[in-house]
Design an enzyme around this catalytic site. Structure first.
Site, short mmCIF file in Angstrom:
data_model
loop_
_atom_site.label_atom_id
_atom_site.label_comp_id
_atom_site.label_asym_id
_atom_site.label_seq_id
_atom_site.Cartn_x
_atom_site.Cartn_y
_atom_site.Cartn_z
N LYS A 133 0.86 -1.19 0.00
CA LYS A 133 0.00 0.00 0.00
C LYS A 133 0.89 1.22 0.00
O LYS A 133 1.93 1.24 0.66
CB LYS A 133 -0.85 0.04 1.26
CG LYS A 133 -1.89 -1.05 1.32
CD LYS A 133 -3.18 -0.51 1.91
CE LYS A 133 -4.22 -1.60 2.03
NZ LYS A 133 -4.44 -2.03 3.39
N HIS A 136 0.22 6.78 2.76
CA HIS A 136 -0.66 7.94 2.61
C HIS A 136 -0.68 8.77 3.88
O HIS A 136 -0.08 8.42 4.89
CB HIS A 136 -2.07 7.50 2.17
CG HIS A 136 -2.79 6.71 3.20
ND1 HIS A 136 -3.52 7.30 4.21
CD2 HIS A 136 -2.89 5.38 3.38
CE1 HIS A 136 -4.02 6.35 4.96
NE2 HIS A 136 -3.65 5.19 4.49
N HIS A 139 -0.90 7.84 7.61
CA HIS A 139 0.22 7.31 8.39
C HIS A 139 1.19 8.40 8.86
O HIS A 139 2.23 8.10 9.42
CB HIS A 139 0.97 6.23 7.62
CG HIS A 139 0.33 4.88 7.74
ND1 HIS A 139 -0.63 4.43 6.87
CD2 HIS A 139 0.47 3.90 8.66
CE1 HIS A 139 -1.02 3.23 7.24
NE2 HIS A 139 -0.37 2.87 8.33
N1 ARG Z 1 -0.34 -1.87 10.24
C1 ARG Z 1 -1.38 -1.37 11.10
C2 ARG Z 1 -2.22 -0.31 10.40
O1 ARG Z 1 -1.74 0.33 9.47
C3 ARG Z 1 -0.84 -0.76 12.36
C4 ARG Z 1 -0.05 -1.69 13.23
C5 ARG Z 1 0.16 -1.09 14.58
N2 ARG Z 1 0.99 -1.89 15.46
C6 ARG Z 1 0.61 -3.00 16.06
N3 ARG Z 1 1.49 -3.63 16.82
N4 ARG Z 1 -0.59 -3.49 15.96
O2 ARG Z 1 -3.35 -0.11 10.77
#
Ligand code: ARG
Length: 574
Positions: A133, A136, A139
């Site tokens: 992805k 964007h 983040h």
């Molecule tokens: N990749 C996930 C997202 O973009 C966030 C992960 C956050 N960290 C975790 N340990 N769950 O929504």
């Protein structure tokens, strides 16, 4: 010794004098932390709340305050007055100026640092992007909050471990492999990177609507990834490399780095142990074929936490539990922060609770550092509706716009490109870390890039203004500082802002709230600009000039440190 500690000493001695031998009174070390800042400037610089002694002394707060005020004779440092139940302090202005400037200048850019965190480790899970992805603007907050928290904790002596917990596991990667093999071209993907992967993924969903058997194909490829099939793994890893390759320029622009990129896939083979442990501890129950941990919904308000799906595969939460255990064992953290949007609140509360039920008392050290949503020109962003903003585009637009402004305002600047980058990115970062993190953010170019009001360029400009004044003072140094020249209200307000900076850094860490520093730096800049309009810096009287130059230098250092802590650069000219 800073002002608060000096006051604490005076108060402690007065208490000891007035009430010798009484039990249950605060120690000198506690008193600095009890000092408050009065709501009105007319009420003095600090106030000590005497009701906190009432119980131990069995006396009314005003009587205590009056007794202490009578016992304090510290004219060098301050005047003490009883005001209701408070003992209020009016600092001796010359002395305050001298103490504050000496403290700030001796610390240099290390001002506000401490050894509070010596020997302690904080893990910070942030940015945590998803493979295939594009990066964007959704983040941005996690990336900048996490980056800033890292700098803040290190400033306070903690060791930090920055972790990009990659979203690199799930059936979508099976679908992507199928899509690539069916409609993709290796050279095309290599050249275009993530946007091409996104195109293939969207294509898969369009086709799957017409032909639902494609979903089975996607699942089959995911199964192959799970089983370690060579081709599946090669493609999966390639997608991952491409994503990191495409993300790197954004991280470079922002100056963001990580200590670890261990994401979800890293923990897949560590989930068995979680499941076994849960089973041994009798925490797993079967519900409609799936394995869950019951979280006493009546009491906690949380539904059970899903651990294994019907088909025996793990979910996001299972991998997060494995990750937390891994981090505790490998980093032995004192705190583990998860900088993730508030939408995931339930997920974090659930898996923290599971770890607590497993009997790990460090579950209390897991913290969800939540933040609000980001919108753009009043419209919320939605990938589905095509209203997306890619971070790289946002940053580049900001740089271009900053470049245009610089071209207009300072056509003779030498390093325009570099400054445009510092100002453009700084503007975006500042806008992101300006308000309390839970507040939603709306992005509006005009506001973000303004040189006036509370913006990144305004703060950076104040820093450049200090630098310019200091350049003019070069060669005129050497005179002794006349501290009495800093007795006016503008200088005193500025000194007050300076003296509060170390507390702002600590509070930012305690509350996981970089905006406290953003605000402190902004207030400092406002106070400097007021001072600057009222006073010429380079005057003939050497002692006065030395005082104003020293104050300017202290402000410059502190702005620079503050900006550094929120992840911004501080150009010297702009
Ligand atoms: N990749 C996930 C997202 O973009 C966030 C992960 C956050 N960290 C975790 N340990 N769950 O929504």
């Amino acid at each position: 010794m800073d002002t608060k500690q000096s006051l604490a000493k005076v108060i402690f001695e007065a208490i000891d004098n007035c009430f010798p031998g009484a039990d249950g009174l605060p120690q000198e070390a506690d008193i600095a932390g009890m000092l408050e800042i009065p709501p009105e400037k007319e009420m003095g610089d600090y106030a000590f709340p005497c009701f906190k002694l009432s119980r131990a002394l069995r006396m009314g707060p005003p009587q205590i305050a009056a007794a202490l005020a009578g016992a304090i004779d510290a004219g060098e440092l301050c005047q003490a007055k009883q005001l209701g139940g408070y003992l209020n302090f009016f600092l001796n202005r010359d002395n305050f100026a001298e103490k504050t400037l000496n403290t700030v200048l001796a610390a240099g850019e290390g001002y506000g640092s401490s050894d509070l965190g010596d020997g302690k480790t904080v893990c910070i899970d942030y940015s945590s992007i998803n493979i295939a992805k594009r990066f964007h603007i959704g983040h941005l907050s996690t990336t900048m909050l996490g980056h800033s928290l890292g700098r803040i904790f290190r400033h306070l002596g903690y060791k930090t471990v920055g972790i990009n917990h990659l979203g690199d596991w799930g059936t979508q990667f099976g679908k992507l492999i199928y899509a690539f093999k069916t409609w993709g071209e290796e050279s095309e993907v290599e050249a275009k990177g993530v946007p091409e992967l996104t195109r293939l993924y969207v294509k898969f969903h369009e086709e799957a609507e017409k032909d639902p058997t494609l979903d089975d194909e996607g699942r089959a490829w995911f199964k192959k990834i799970e089983q370690g099939d060579e081709e599946a793994l090669r493609l999966f890893n390639w997608f991952k490399d491409l994503t990191l390759r495409d993300t790197k320029p954004v991280y470079d622009l922002l100056g963001v780095e990580f200590d670890s990129y261990n994401g979800e896939s890293f923990y897949v083979d560590k989930t068995d142990r979680v499941v076994n442990e849960l089973r041994e501890k009798n925490l797993l129950t079967i519900s409609e074929g799936a394995s869950v941990v019951d979280l006493d919904e009546e009491e906690s308000g949380m539904p059970p936490c899903l651990i294994l799906k019907k088909d025996g595969t793990t979910i996001y939460a299972t991998r997060d539990i494995a990750a937390a255990l891994y981090r505790k064992e490998n980093y032995n953290f004192d705190k583990c922060l998860y900088v993730v949007a508030y939408q995931q609140d339930l997920h974090f509360r659930q898996f923290f609770k599971v770890i607590d039920k497993m009997g790990y008392d460090w579950a209390k050290d897991l913290v969800h550092v939540a933040f609000g949503m980001i919108s753009y020109d009043g419209q919320s962003l939605s990938t589905r509706k095509g209203h997306v903003l890619f971070l790289e585009d946002v940053l580049n637009t900001a740089i271009e716009k900053a470049r245009a402004i610089i071209e207009e305002k300072s056509p003779n600047l030498e390093n325009k490109d570099e400054v445009a980058k510092q100002v453009g990115i700084g503007a975006v970062v500042y806008a992101d870390l300006q308000n309390g993190r839970i507040k939603d953010i709306d992005f509006n170019w005009e506001r973000v890039l303004s040189f006036e009001g509370e913006t990144g360029p305004y703060v950076q400009y104040t820093h450049a203004r200090c630098c310019s004044a200091l350049r003019k003072a070069e060669g005129l140094e050497g005179a002794a500082i006349d501290y009495s020249a800093l007795g006016d209200d503008y200088a005193q307000e500025l000194l007050r802002q300076l003296s509060r900076f170390p507390d702002a850094v600590k509070e930012a860490a305690n509350r996981y709230e970089p905006s406290i520093i953003t605000r402190a730096v902004t207030e400092l800049c406002k106070a400097y600009n007021k001072f600057y309009y009222e006073n010429r810096i380079i005057v003939d009287e050497a002692g006065v000039r030395a005082a104003r130059v020293a104050l300017t230098k202290a402000v410059k250092n502190t702005i620079k440190t503050g900006l550094y802590l929120i992840g911004m650069e501080a150009p010297e000219r702009m």
